[in-house]
Design a protein around this motif. Structure first.
Motif, PDB file in Angstrom:
ATOM      1  N   ILE D  17     -40.266  -5.255 -16.782  1.00  0.00           N
ATOM      2  CA  ILE D  17     -41.230  -6.317 -16.454  1.00  0.00           C
ATOM      3  C   ILE D  17     -42.426  -5.744 -15.699  1.00  0.00           C
ATOM      4  O   ILE D  17     -43.580  -6.112 -15.954  1.00  0.00           O
ATOM      5  N   ALA D  18     -42.167  -4.825 -14.781  1.00  0.00           N
ATOM      6  CA  ALA D  18     -43.271  -4.219 -14.013  1.00  0.00           C
ATOM      7  C   ALA D  18     -44.250  -3.508 -14.947  1.00  0.00           C
ATOM      8  O   ALA D  18     -45.470  -3.605 -14.775  1.00  0.00           O
ATOM      9  N   ALA D  19     -43.704  -2.794 -15.918  1.00  0.00           N
ATOM     10  CA  ALA D  19     -44.573  -2.083 -16.866  1.00  0.00           C
ATOM     11  C   ALA D  19     -45.372  -3.070 -17.717  1.00  0.00           C
ATOM     12  O   ALA D  19     -46.556  -2.857 -18.009  1.00  0.00           O
ATOM     13  N   ALA D  20     -44.722  -4.158 -18.096  1.00  0.00           N
ATOM     14  CA  ALA D  20     -45.412  -5.185 -18.892  1.00  0.00           C
ATOM     15  C   ALA D  20     -46.510  -5.850 -18.068  1.00  0.00           C
ATOM     16  O   ALA D  20     -47.630  -6.076 -18.566  1.00  0.00           O
ATOM     17  N   GLU D  21     -46.204  -6.159 -16.833  1.00  0.00           N
ATOM     18  CA  GLU D  21     -47.219  -6.779 -15.967  1.00  0.00           C
ATOM     19  C   GLU D  21     -48.433  -5.869 -15.814  1.00  0.00           C
ATOM     20  O   GLU D  21     -49.565  -6.351 -15.768  1.00  0.00           O
ATOM     21  N   LYS D  22     -48.174  -4.588 -15.669  1.00  0.00           N
ATOM     22  CA  LYS D  22     -49.265  -3.628 -15.503  1.00  0.00           C
ATOM     23  C   LYS D  22     -50.194  -3.665 -16.726  1.00  0.00           C
ATOM     24  O   LYS D  22     -51.420  -3.702 -16.600  1.00  0.00           O
ATOM     25  N   VAL D 129     -48.221  -6.090 -24.818  1.00  0.00           N
ATOM     26  CA  VAL D 129     -47.597  -6.148 -23.487  1.00  0.00           C
ATOM     27  C   VAL D 129     -46.083  -5.942 -23.610  1.00  0.00           C
ATOM     28  O   VAL D 129     -45.466  -5.243 -22.793  1.00  0.00           O
ATOM     29  N   ALA D 130     -45.490  -6.511 -24.647  1.00  0.00           N
ATOM     30  CA  ALA D 130     -44.052  -6.313 -24.863  1.00  0.00           C
ATOM     31  C   ALA D 130     -43.748  -4.838 -25.137  1.00  0.00           C
ATOM     32  O   ALA D 130     -42.754  -4.291 -24.638  1.00  0.00           O
ATOM     33  N   ALA D 134     -41.251  -2.433 -23.150  1.00  0.00           N
ATOM     34  CA  ALA D 134     -40.137  -1.763 -23.830  1.00  0.00           C
ATOM     35  C   ALA D 134     -40.168  -0.254 -23.602  1.00  0.00           C
ATOM     36  O   ALA D 134     -39.120   0.402 -23.523  1.00  0.00           O
ATOM     37  N   ALA D 135     -41.357   0.287 -23.489  1.00  0.00           N
ATOM     38  CA  ALA D 135     -41.494   1.733 -23.289  1.00  0.00           C
ATOM     39  C   ALA D 135     -40.942   2.179 -21.938  1.00  0.00           C
ATOM     40  O   ALA D 135     -40.679   3.364 -21.718  1.00  0.00           O
TER      41      ALA D 135
END
Lengths: 137, 137, 137, 137
Positions: D17-22, D129-130, D134-135
């Protein structure tokens, strides 16, 4: 630190509904008219005499939809047809999403503070009545 | 003239959830924890590892309920039993009303600006974890 | 030869709602107030500023229920508790039945021509506000 | 002899989630982001400040859908349009299937161990963003 937001209240909703009714009367088509607040929750609804009973639900859901996605339902419509990027959105949110004209966000500056949903005639009529209501914000 | 209201935001929700998780860890019971905003809409949810999957839904609905009626769900419970004044309320709002302990309104002064819902243990445990979360507002 | 029926219209609904609002203001408890017609369909709804958002749905469903069974919901309540003759009725009609005080049929003579549903306080408060509204028919 | 399966846990979900938010912040579009586990059950959800309230439900359902069929929702989409082989799938699973871009399975090797669902912008934005989320698995 909580955020401060603005929202329509009952007095706003009544003024908006009155303007929408006036427009509906002018075009001779009785309507259901609903106003939701910034949280997407219903503030007020009226069914004009002679308006479709099936449009009670639709007007309320158009109002919800316009706040849920901060968009006029007529602008959501083309993206929601088969083959378009949001096809299937009408099945989300437990069936509360309406993807045809008649819902409009109510804005103060660029902030959405509520929404209006109108149902009872053609898509063009519904949208015109919703616009008349929104103009009274 | 629109009304200005305050509401919890995502940073608030995360702080509240972190405090609730800490309490859940202390009592050794993994929980689902949800925070809703002033409009009753979900801001954030976490399911701690090992917490019940059936409690995802319940935690979210306890948060909704506490904002929907500005009351802790444990205080709504006694009024909602067979023979009491609100019996049947659990069938309202399309099944989104939970009438057992674990939901608490989040208040700033006497204004409700959101809510927390917790599910994963006994009613007492859920309420205690919700209180720990609410205290972090 | 079709039958002629009488039903409340939008002007009636507004007069009824205004009287109910006045009563709600007197007792200091903001309310959701809904009026349905002889067909059980919503005519108008208002949520007074500060009234519970979970009561939007309940007020509309109390109005429906009172017309659906031509009975005040507080009089339906005792028959709908666990162990009573109608227990389970709240699960009928796709969840639109509310079995606690606040809904009242609107009568002309002995004919039910619509109904009012009120939600936002205790059962006694809701019923009192509904009665004030009904008296304005 | 029962089978051992791998699944994302809450720590994974938070990292994702943090990576997606970024990524959402980079493209300037606030999003709803949800992560489900190998059982298709919600692990965590966040609604970024300003993200659509109608997308809470959609993000959670996109996550469910991607695990339910082990497919990115953008790849399910072309098969789910009117005239295509899975048309109607959006009406299955009690309405929990979303058939537009924004959901991605989370894989370890060729095993699906969870999923991410994103909603809040265009289909392309949601999918991007997804992917960023996922990455971070």
């Amino acid at each position: 630190m909580p955020t401060s937001v603005e929202t329509v209240n009952l007095a706003d909703a009544r003024r908006i509904i009155a303007a929408a009714e006036k427009k509906a009367a002018e075009i001779g088509q009785p309507m259901n008219i609903a106003v939701a607040d910034a949280g997407g929750n219903l503030v007020a609804h009226v069914r004009m005499d002679g308006a479709w009973i099936g449009s009670v639900d639709i007007s309320i859901k158009k109002a919800f939809t316009s706040r849920a996605f901060d968009i006029a339902t007529k602008d959501l419509a083309p993206h929601s047809q088969s083959g378009s990027q949001f096809f299937g959105i009408h099945a989300s949110n437990d069936g509360k999403i309406m993807i045809f004209a008649g819902g409009i966000p109510l804005k103060k500056g660029d902030k959405v503070i509520g929404s209006i949903g109108v149902s009872g005639g053609s898509g063009d009529q519904d949208h015109a009545v919703a616009e008349a209501g929104a103009a009274a914000l």
